[in-house]
Design an enzyme around this catalytic site. Structure first.
Site, PDB file in Angstrom:
ATOM      1  N   THR A 308      -8.181  -2.938  -0.627  1.00 11.04           N
ATOM      2  CA  THR A 308      -7.858  -4.078  -1.502  1.00 11.04           C
ATOM      3  C   THR A 308      -6.707  -4.898  -0.931  1.00 11.04           C
ATOM      4  O   THR A 308      -5.664  -5.045  -1.571  1.00 11.04           O
ATOM      5  CB  THR A 308      -7.459  -3.597  -2.913  1.00 11.04           C
ATOM      6  OG1 THR A 308      -6.258  -2.792  -2.781  1.00 11.04           O
ATOM      7  CG2 THR A 308      -8.533  -2.786  -3.589  1.00 11.04           C
ATOM      8  N   HIS A 418      10.606   5.887  -3.393  1.00 12.83           N
ATOM      9  CA  HIS A 418       9.318   6.537  -3.603  1.00 12.83           C
ATOM     10  C   HIS A 418       9.511   8.007  -3.902  1.00 12.83           C
ATOM     11  O   HIS A 418      10.558   8.587  -3.617  1.00 12.83           O
ATOM     12  CB  HIS A 418       8.354   6.292  -2.444  1.00 12.83           C
ATOM     13  CG  HIS A 418       8.641   7.025  -1.164  1.00 12.83           C
ATOM     14  ND1 HIS A 418       8.085   8.247  -0.873  1.00 12.83           N
ATOM     15  CD2 HIS A 418       9.382   6.701  -0.086  1.00 12.83           C
ATOM     16  CE1 HIS A 418       8.468   8.636   0.342  1.00 12.83           C
ATOM     17  NE2 HIS A 418       9.257   7.720   0.837  1.00 12.83           N
ATOM     18  N   GLU A 466       3.857   6.046  -1.141  1.00 12.39           N
ATOM     19  CA  GLU A 466       4.541   5.311  -0.067  1.00 12.39           C
ATOM     20  C   GLU A 466       4.133   5.848   1.288  1.00 12.39           C
ATOM     21  O   GLU A 466       3.926   5.110   2.244  1.00 12.39           O
ATOM     22  CB  GLU A 466       6.055   5.431  -0.244  1.00 12.39           C
ATOM     23  CG  GLU A 466       6.867   4.546   0.701  1.00 12.39           C
ATOM     24  CD  GLU A 466       7.284   5.197   2.018  1.00 12.39           C
ATOM     25  OE1 GLU A 466       7.924   4.523   2.825  1.00 12.39           O
ATOM     26  OE2 GLU A 466       6.964   6.376   2.262  1.00 12.39           O
ATOM     27  N   GLU A 475       0.661  -2.258  -4.158  1.00 13.75           N
ATOM     28  CA  GLU A 475      -0.304  -2.609  -5.209  1.00 13.75           C
ATOM     29  C   GLU A 475       0.419  -3.232  -6.407  1.00 13.75           C
ATOM     30  O   GLU A 475      -0.065  -4.182  -7.018  1.00 13.75           O
ATOM     31  CB  GLU A 475      -1.104  -1.366  -5.639  1.00 13.75           C
ATOM     32  CG  GLU A 475      -1.963  -0.760  -4.524  1.00 13.75           C
ATOM     33  CD  GLU A 475      -2.795  -1.791  -3.774  1.00 13.75           C
ATOM     34  OE1 GLU A 475      -3.466  -2.618  -4.407  1.00 13.75           O
ATOM     35  OE2 GLU A 475      -2.749  -1.780  -2.522  1.00 13.75           O
TER      36      GLU A 475
END
Ligand SMILES: *[C@@H]1O[C@H](CO)[C@@H](O)[C@H](O)[C@H]1NC(C)=O
Ligand SMILES: *[C@@H]1O[C@H](CO)[C@@H](O)[C@H](O)[C@H]1NC(C)=O
Ligand SMILES: *[C@@H]1O[C@H](CO)[C@@H](O)[C@H](O)[C@H]1NC(C)=O
Ligand SMILES: *[C@@H]1O[C@H](CO)[C@@H](O)[C@H](O)[C@H]1NC(C)=O
Ligand SMILES: *[C@@H]1O[C@H](CO)[C@@H](O)[C@H](O)[C@H]1NC(C)=O
Length: 821
Positions: A308, A418, A466, A475
């Site tokens: 994506t 993260h 991450e 995202e």
């Protein structure tokens, strides 16, 4: 909003008295009457709202508010802030504790937390933050990632039998595991994570092997020039220099069928067994069986979910094919112990490393173990079988997002770390940062309890995924891009918060100044000289933003000024950090990385102060003049590159920094390409382009002038705020608030002006014309990447196009700074 009130009607009626009576009534008279009422009451509302917002605009918490008391009018001033900025800073310095950081570290490193595999850690984090007083939620994405199934690495040799028939014999079976160490409980967990690469391709290949040094673009160029046969072979490369995925990428492009990556102790400086230092856990040298896991995504093309690109991986989102974003050949990470038999199998085959050039004999660390560092390939009778089996799934991962609402609408500061790790531990990467983030949130929670409310909204983020390729943060940025574009002032990142004692920072130059001031305000845990601060023992080097952590989508995709800080290692006396290995464990941290968790505490204070300064001062603490100055330095780096083309000089490797070497070796210059010397003259072209750079310098002159002017305006305003204006002096307050807004608007959107909608050549996801990861380095920040890459491939036409784009963007941002908002 107040409803239209009847009081206004007479006023409007009297206006209508002058209207001709006998004219037929317009049919839309009712509408007009309604509109007039609505307009005037709206106006009244806005006047009232402005008076309130101006009178009560929270100016009164500037650090030097003692001046206000000096002026003697403080009793008249209504201070809406229960906690002043100075008090907030005290809280941030007082609350973080080593004991708490240690407790958080112990929790996060207790079990595996690979991306998308540990929901309970996300829930725990959310609950902790809420307990601290910050309302939080879990934001999930459905992402495409891999989990390990099976692997094998074996050396297989053909052996002649007495009857001349030949058979294949496995001469070495690699263990592909890290030793269990009795003292370190993390290393013996039943559910510890196997050694593997994120986003690696499944495959089962058997072929001769070639030693490719660090596997940089230039290393492969050297091999091509030396006519080393690469097609159909398996590469063995040492870790280091550039991002691992790009090693695999180049090998794949040159027709190789698999890649083995190992950690050579030669890169550990003097902290090696060879030099008499005991390995972990007895001493600080590398544990010989340690393996660096990690992602082999082609990070410099685009981070995030490879299916994506540019939009969020919400459930049901359309998915793109992954070709070109992740490897198609298998790869496997191994320890140097597992590498030894393979490297030795190369002895005597092909050129020696020294036959190529000086870059091939640097940091050679296994000669004492009998490795000659021959390049190979091994003969067809000596092959390696590399099996890598991965399961690819589309699965949820979980970001935790906590929010403290501010008083200024639409000004947002984001602070992130993260949570996911390659191993059960991750005491350094990333959970030293997670412990730090928790301490920062606990501090702000304390302030909230005392009635504090920040000026700007603060968003805290605990990202997932991450490690695979900045997936959770990318995202999220892709989903909230319109809001971030409008509201996000800055992004502050802490990844590895602590792995040693040396403060280290990379940042957009707009933020250099706040890093200095935060570092000056925190006492160093190193009190060799009593009273020395983090600033005092820091080398003051702020690196440019590249990639390799969650700031990438903010800085390089969304144009949001970002920084990344942590206490690092790598100096001659520091313990070797077992990056992405089982030994990046709580036990290692407790005994080698940060005994007493004192650097965790200092990092929490630094991070807290950075957050407070950006979130809670009326004027955004950026320095625009300094930005322009830094850009000038970056252009001079491009100039150096052209100079090197115009008059090539021999490089003295010994005097170069590791960073400079990585940059040089990671450059995309195809020196092996045979160019027709008559067709064109690169020196002449380089000279012409160098002239062209004057256009960029000239535009930067404008930017610098406007930037410095803006910085001066900001300083004057700070002075006016310090002097203070009583709440009833509305006109003066109105002008001050207007001026503050104008300055802030210009600071806030400055970095956005450097976004180029079409993106960089061949990697359109990267939109920033100044910052991107180097195309062939991955981590390191390339500056003016579009221009530099065109020079590397000697595409002069395209280089001139980039000069034009850069000049236009700089002029545009300069003229924007000049316009009062
Ligand atoms: C999730 O993390 C916690 C805390 O580190 C750990 O105790 C637990 O074993 C992990 N759960 C899974 C399913 O790996
Ligand atoms: C991998 O390839 C080797 C050699 O071709 C073969 O013997 C082995 O069975 C294969 N393994 C798997 C899991 O496919
Ligand atoms: C490589 O091969 C080419 C052509 O086959 C030859 O001209 C060149 O000399 C060779 N280079 C080396 C270093 O062997
Ligand atoms: C913050 O503000 C938003 C928008 O005004 C609101 O929806 C949210 O509930 C607020 N959150 C908190 C914790 O006050
Ligand atoms: C500690 O401080 C001393 C004095 O400033 C300095 O010489 C030394 O390098 C510092 N050590 C570390 C590990 O930062």
């Amino acid at each position: 909003m107040a409803p239209p009130s009847t009081e206004h009607t007479p006023l409007i009626a009297s206006v209508r008295v002058g209207a001709p009576h006998r004219r037929p009534r317009y049919s839309h008279n009712v509408t007009r009457r309604f509109c007039t009422i609505a307009c005037s009451s709206t106006l009244a509302f806005f006047i009232l709202a402005t008076i309130i917002s101006v009178a009560f605009y929270p100016l009164e918490h500037f650090p030097h508010h003692r001046h206000r008391h000096d002026h003697g009018w403080s009793t008249l001033s209504w201070d809406p802030r229960k906690v002043t900025y100075d008090q907030l800073r005290r809280i941030i310095l007082d609350v973080p504790s080593s004991e708490k950081a240690e407790e958080w570290s112990r929790y996060y490193t207790a079990g595996p937390h690979l991306a998308g595999k540990n929901l309970s850690q996300a829930v725990w984090t959310k609950e902790k933050w809420e307990e601290f007083g910050v309302s939080s939620q879990i934001v999930a994405y459905d992402v495409y990632i891999n989990y390990p199934v099976d692997h094998r690495l074996a050396l297989i040799e053909k052996q002649e039998q007495e009857d001349k028939a030949s058979t294949w014999r496995v001469s070495y079976e690699a263990s592909l595991t890290e030793d269990i160490i009795e003292d370190d409980p993390t290393s013996s967990l039943d559910d510890r994570i196997p050694t593997f690469h994120g986003y690696s391709a499944s495959g089962n290949v058997t072929a001769p092997v070639v030693y490719v040094n660090y596997g940089t673009f230039q290393d492969f160029e050297d091999l091509l020039k030396a006519n080393v046969s690469l097609g159909g072979k398996i590469a063995i490369a040492r870790y280091g220099g550039i991002f691992r995925g790009l090693k695999v990428k180049r090998a794949q492009e040159l027709g190789m069928v698999g890649v083995i990556l190992y950690s050579d102790p030669g890169d550990d400086g003097d902290i090696t067994e060879e030099k008499g230092v005991a390995p972990y856990p007895e001493g600080p040298a590398r544990q010989p069986t340690s393996v660096q896991r990690g992602s082999t995504q082609f990070l410099s093309i685009a981070p995030g979910d490879p299916t994506t690109p540019g939009y969020p991986s919400k459930p049901g989102a359309p998915r793109q094919p992954v070709d070109g974003a992740i490897p198609s050949i298998p790869s496997i990470p191994i320890s140097y112990v597992d590498a030894l038999p393979i490297l030795k199998a190369l002895n005597g085959h092909g050129p020696a490393a020294g036959d190529l050039n000086q870059y091939w004999t640097r940091n050679i660390g296994l000669r004492y173990k009998g490795v000659h560092y021959n390049i190979g390939p091994t003969p067809d009778e000596v092959v390696v079988n590399l099996l890598n089996q991965q399961e690819y799934v589309t699965t949820p991962l979980w970001n935790v997002i906590g929010i403290i609402n501010g008083t200024i609408p639409n000004d947002v500061l984001i602070v992130g770390n993260h949570r996911d790790a390659w191993i059960a531990g991750g005491a350094g990467d990333p959970n030293s940062g997670s412990a730090v983030l928790n301490e920062v949130i606990r501090s702000f929670g304390e302030a909230l309890r005392l009635g504090w409310k920040p000026l700007r909204t603060i968003v805290f983020a605990s990202w997932d995924g991450e490690e695979y390729g900045l997936v959770g943060s990318t995202e999220w940025v892709e989903e909230y891009l319109p809001w971030l574009n409008e509201a996000n002032v800055a992004y502050l990142n802490v990844d590895v918060g602590v792995k040693g004692p040396h403060f280290s920072a990379s940042a957009s130059p707009l933020l250099d100044n706040i890093i200095h001031s935060a570092a000056r305000s925190v006492l160093s845990p190193n009190q060799t000289v009593p009273g020395q601060t983090v600033f005092d023992v820091w080398d003051k080097n702020i690196r440019t933003m590249g990639s390799g952590s969650d700031f990438t989508a903010f800085q390089d995709f969304a144009g949001i000024p970002s920084l990344d800080v942590g206490f690092g290692s790598g100096a001659p006396d520091d313990a070797v950090y077992h990056y992405h290995s089982n030994y990046d464990s709580f036990y290692w941290m407790e005994n080698f990385g940060d005994p007493g968790f004192i650097y965790h505490k200092a990092m929490s204070q630094v991070m807290g102060l950075l957050t407070a300064q950006l979130a809670d001062l009326p004027i955004i603490s950026f320095k625009a003049g300094h930005y322009a100055e830094s850009l000038e330095k970056y252009v001079s780096k491009v100039e150096d590159k052209l100079d090197a083309l115009i008059s090539p000089k021999a490089m003295d490797v010994d005097s170069m920094s590791e960073e400079a070497i990585s940059e040089l070796r990671g450059s995309h210059r195809e020196t092996s390409k045979v160019v027709d010397a008559n067709a064109y003259n690169p020196r002449r072209e380089a000279r012409i382009l160098k002239e062209d750079l004057s256009r960029i310098y000239k535009s930067l002159g404008h930017l610098k002038a406007e930037g410095e002017q803006l910085d001066r305006e900001a300083e004057i305003l700070e002075g006016r705020i310090r002097e203070g204006i009583p709440w009833w002096n509305l006109p003066a307050r109105w002008f001050l608030v207007r001026d503050i807004r104008s300055v802030n608007q210009r600071y806030k959107y400055l970095d956005r002006k450097f976004l180029y909608a079409d993106g960089l050549d061949g990697r359109p996801w990267f939109k920033h014309i100044v910052f991107a990861p180097g195309l062939w380095t991955g981590y390191a920040g390339a500056v003016f990447p579009g221009l530099v890459e065109s020079i590397d491939v000697e595409d002069w036409e395209n280089a001139r196009r980039w000069v034009g784009i850069i000049e236009t963007k700089i002029l545009f941002s300069a003229s924007d700074l000049a316009v009062r908002k």
